[in-house]
Motif scaffolding. Structure first.
Motif, PDB file in Angstrom:
ATOM      1  N   VAL A 400       0.848  -1.197   0.000  1.00 40.91           N
ATOM      2  CA  VAL A 400       0.000   0.000   0.000  1.00 40.91           C
ATOM      3  C   VAL A 400       0.883   1.245   0.000  1.00 40.91           C
ATOM      4  O   VAL A 400       0.667   2.189  -0.756  1.00 40.91           O
ATOM      5  CB  VAL A 400      -0.930   0.047   1.233  1.00 40.91           C
ATOM      6  N   ALA A 401       1.919   1.221   0.838  1.00 44.87           N
ATOM      7  CA  ALA A 401       2.827   2.362   0.905  1.00 44.87           C
ATOM      8  C   ALA A 401       3.564   2.535  -0.420  1.00 44.87           C
ATOM      9  O   ALA A 401       3.897   3.642  -0.810  1.00 44.87           O
ATOM     10  CB  ALA A 401       3.819   2.168   2.045  1.00 44.87           C
ATOM     11  N   GLU A 402       3.784   1.432  -1.122  1.00 45.35           N
ATOM     12  CA  GLU A 402       4.546   1.521  -2.368  1.00 45.35           C
ATOM     13  C   GLU A 402       3.692   1.907  -3.569  1.00 45.35           C
ATOM     14  O   GLU A 402       4.199   2.413  -4.553  1.00 45.35           O
ATOM     15  CB  GLU A 402       5.244   0.184  -2.649  1.00 45.35           C
ATOM     16  N   LEU A 403       2.396   1.636  -3.476  1.00 45.87           N
ATOM     17  CA  LEU A 403       1.524   1.927  -4.617  1.00 45.87           C
ATOM     18  C   LEU A 403       1.162   3.405  -4.699  1.00 45.87           C
ATOM     19  O   LEU A 403       0.738   3.887  -5.736  1.00 45.87           O
ATOM     20  CB  LEU A 403       0.231   1.103  -4.524  1.00 45.87           C
ATOM     21  N   PHE A 404       1.288   4.110  -3.563  1.00 42.71           N
ATOM     22  CA  PHE A 404       0.860   5.500  -3.555  1.00 42.71           C
ATOM     23  C   PHE A 404       2.028   6.420  -3.202  1.00 42.71           C
ATOM     24  O   PHE A 404       2.857   6.084  -2.366  1.00 42.71           O
ATOM     25  CB  PHE A 404      -0.260   5.702  -2.525  1.00 42.71           C
ATOM     26  N   SER A 405       2.031   7.577  -3.815  1.00 44.72           N
ATOM     27  CA  SER A 405       3.061   8.555  -3.483  1.00 44.72           C
ATOM     28  C   SER A 405       2.630   9.324  -2.227  1.00 44.72           C
ATOM     29  O   SER A 405       1.547   9.113  -1.686  1.00 44.72           O
ATOM     30  CB  SER A 405       3.286   9.498  -4.654  1.00 44.72           C
ATOM     31  N   ASP A 470       7.085   6.831  -9.369  1.00 41.04           N
ATOM     32  CA  ASP A 470       6.740   7.273 -10.714  1.00 41.04           C
ATOM     33  C   ASP A 470       6.601   6.089 -11.645  1.00 41.04           C
ATOM     34  O   ASP A 470       5.681   6.020 -12.448  1.00 41.04           O
ATOM     35  CB  ASP A 470       7.831   8.211 -11.240  1.00 41.04           C
ATOM     36  N   GLN A 471       7.515   5.150 -11.505  1.00 37.52           N
ATOM     37  CA  GLN A 471       7.456   3.969 -12.365  1.00 37.52           C
ATOM     38  C   GLN A 471       6.194   3.165 -12.095  1.00 37.52           C
ATOM     39  O   GLN A 471       5.530   2.697 -13.008  1.00 37.52           O
ATOM     40  CB  GLN A 471       8.685   3.083 -12.113  1.00 37.52           C
ATOM     41  N   ILE A 472       5.868   3.018 -10.803  1.00 34.33           N
ATOM     42  CA  ILE A 472       4.681   2.238 -10.452  1.00 34.33           C
ATOM     43  C   ILE A 472       3.428   2.939 -10.954  1.00 34.33           C
ATOM     44  O   ILE A 472       2.531   2.321 -11.529  1.00 34.33           O
ATOM     45  CB  ILE A 472       4.629   1.992  -8.935  1.00 34.33           C
ATOM     46  N   ALA A 473       3.391   4.255 -10.756  1.00 31.76           N
ATOM     47  CA  ALA A 473       2.240   5.024 -11.213  1.00 31.76           C
ATOM     48  C   ALA A 473       2.090   4.893 -12.730  1.00 31.76           C
ATOM     49  O   ALA A 473       0.982   4.785 -13.253  1.00 31.76           O
ATOM     50  CB  ALA A 473       2.389   6.486 -10.818  1.00 31.76           C
TER      51      ALA A 473
END
Ligand SMILES: *[C@@H]1O[C@H](CO)[C@@H](O)[C@H](O)[C@H]1NC(C)=O
Length: 502
Positions: A400-405, A470-473
């Motif tokens: 969850v922490a990694e999916l959102f900025s 940014d890459q994940i987004a």
């Protein structure tokens, strides 16, 4: 890339493990230890406390309690914990900002002492209401702890040690569960006279934490980024790193603050309204569901009675075995998580759990005829727990922490936490009655859910390890919907994103 490497080089000076850092992490995770303790503690003394409810009922009404009412009272005592957790996890953000990380942890202990006290006195007070309210309050404590502890530990750790120290938190939770299971033995505190102590002992780490927090520094990130107190933040950094010159750490925080100021904070409502968040939010919530609806808490709350059902002679020892397997596999997963991808581990964990659930069903169906099947059931439960800690246990939280900025992250964490605790409540409340109706086939339900979550993960969850926000987004902007067959191969996407990023 060059930039990232340089920053890592600079960090070396500030990534020593200092005594202050050790003290602060140890003190903070006493909260997680208690969280785990209160998950595990309710398991072994079920029979004894139920008997106590029965006697209380007889004293009040003149009649013995009927088994349905008793079951409902017990399920409520177990699972109201999650309601407390749910409410608290929603308030972590506000409280940690108003009071600061440290003071919030100190105050949270008031809940632990209140809750632990009520549970410890419930027998004396001849009141299951006290027990239920105590469980509710200690659930509130746990909800706060499950947010405050990782936050504080993450904020005081040097960047390079953040991952490793973060896992100390998870380890403290599972050790807490194990301690509760051991103390719950009949030869220790799991007796008719001593169970109030078993439940009340949760107050001890609270007193210790209040005392030790006095010697711990406040989070430098809180002091600088939220309060804007540079000199105090520097002082805290000095204590944590043991360095006289903390320019590197300070610059890092300045950069973080600059990035935060660039991005607006997203409210929970906005999170649901904006299209760009829909896909990551769906993934975040479904992964939380996959953790709770896998049935793991049915095992942690009710394993003693499950082991008894599959015909084991000493169910409590089998429960302690499950706790030990839990601790061991958590240690293993700490090493795995940074080597294998999150997505791979989550898939592996879910599939393994699915298989073990089927084995549990088989052994329970056959144990009447073939006595040895009980041992297969025991092995299946151990496997279930081990696979849980490899993927579905730790991964939903940090994904969850990694999916959102930075901007939408607090809101996303709150929604995910809410989804998690809600499912926790549903499982705690509904497992006993559903098991009564379905018998061994209750594990078939979990297996089916696990299979569904495996398919969802396979189709929808991107790999996040070693990638920037940014890459994940960018993945979400590009990945077509579930129905679209023209999904680009992941490697190609990665390259595209890499280009964009650089
Ligand atoms: C309550 O206690 C009585 C007396 O020990 C026992 O016969 C009865 O089965 C108990 N009721 C339940 C629901 O366990």
């Amino acid at each position: 890339m060059a930039l990232r490497r340089k920053r890592e080089g600079e960090d070396d000076a500030g990534s020593r493990i200092t005594p202050t850092l050790v003290l602060a992490v140890f003190t903070a995770v006493l909260g997680s230890l208690q969280f785990g303790y209160n998950i595990g503690v309710i398991n072994a003394p079920q029979k004894i406390i139920e008997e106590n409810y029965n006697i209380t009922w007889k004293n009040r009404t003149g009649e013995f309690i009927d088994s349905d009412t008793l079951e409902r009272l017990w399920s409520l005592s177990v699972s109201i914990f999650s309601i407390g957790g749910m409410i608290a996890s929603f308030m972590v953000g506000v409280v940690s900002e108003r009071l600061g990380r440290k003071r919030a942890m100190v105050m949270n202990n008031i809940l632990a002492i209140l809750g632990g006290g009520l549970m410890a006195l419930a027998k004396l007070g001849k009141s299951y209401e006290m027990m239920i309210i105590g469980r509710f309050i200690i659930g509130g404590f746990s909800g706060f702890a499950s947010g405050l502890v990782p936050m504080y530990v993450g904020e005081i750790s040097p960047t390079k040690l953040r991952g490793a120290l973060g896992t100390v938190n998870q380890l403290a939770i599972v050790i807490g569960i194990l301690i509760a299971q051991v103390l719950g033995l009949e030869s220790l505190l799991g007796t008719d006279t001593l169970w109030p102590a078993l439940l009340g002992i949760t107050m001890v780490p609270s007193f210790l934490q209040i005392l030790l927090l006095h010697f711990c520094p406040e989070s430098p990130r809180y002091l600088y980024i939220i309060l804007n107190k540079e000199s105090k933040a520097k002082e805290s950094l000095r204590r944590l790193t043991g360095l006289a010159d903390v320019t590197v750490g300070l610059n890092e925080m300045k950069e973080e603050k600059r990035r935060m100021d660039l991005e607006h904070k997203v409210s929970i409502l906005q999170l649901f309204r904006f299209r760009i968040y829909r896909q990551p939010l769906l993934i975040a919530v479904v992964l939380q569901l996959s953790q709770q609806l896998s049935g793991i808490n049915a095992i942690f709350y009710y394993s003693t009675s499950i082991f008894e059902d599959i015909g084991l002679k000493h169910p409590i020892y089998a429960t302690i075995g499950a706790g030990a397997v839990n601790v061991l596999s958590t240690v293993i997963s700490v090493f795995l998580v940074e080597r294998a991808g999150r997505r791979t581990l989550h898939l592996l964990g879910l599939l393994g759990m699915c298989l073990c659930a089927l084995l549990m069903m088989t052994s329970k169906l056959l144990v009447e005829r073939v006595h040895e099947m009980g041992y297969l059931g025991m092995v299946a439960i151990y496997g279930f727990v081990a696979f849980f800690e490899i993927g579905p246990g730790p991964i939903p939280w940090f994904i969850v922490a990694e999916l959102f900025s930075q901007g939408p992250r607090p809101a996303a964490m709150a929604v995910a936490g809410f989804a998690n605790w809600t499912c926790n409540f549903i499982i705690g409340m509904s497992f006993p009655p559903i098991e009564k109706v379905l018998g061994a086939y209750v594990f078939l339900v979990f297996a089916a859910l696990l299979l569904a979550f495996t398919i969802f993960t396979y189709l929808k969850v991107p790999e996040t390890r070693g990638r920037t926000f940014d890459q994940i987004a960018a993945t979400f902007r590009r990945t077509p919907s579930l129905l679209d067959h023209e999904v680009k191969p992941q490697t190609e996407l990665d390259e595209l994103n890499q280009d964009l990023y650089e």
